[in-house]
Design a protein around this motif. Structure first.
Motif: not given
Length: 58
Positions: A29-32, A38-39, A45-48
């Protein structure tokens, strides 16, 4: 006395197996959640980054 020792060992083994199972589920659950975050951060970040690049080229 011997049967009590066996029962206690069986209970301890069961408790260990349950603890291992719960730890595995909790870690998954924590990894998910971490990957989801992150996504989202990557998207922002990429949008900006690309919006600034597009505005500067106009």
């Amino acid at each position: 006395m011997n049967s009590n020792d066996n029962i206690n060992k069986d209970n301890l083994n069961l408790l260990g197996a349950v603890a291992l199972g719960l730890t595995t589920v909790y870690t998954a659950i924590l990894a998910t959640q971490l990957m989801s975050t992150k996504h989202k951060v990557d998207y922002l970040y990429y949008k900006e980054h690309f919006q600034k690049e597009d505005k500067s080229s106009n």
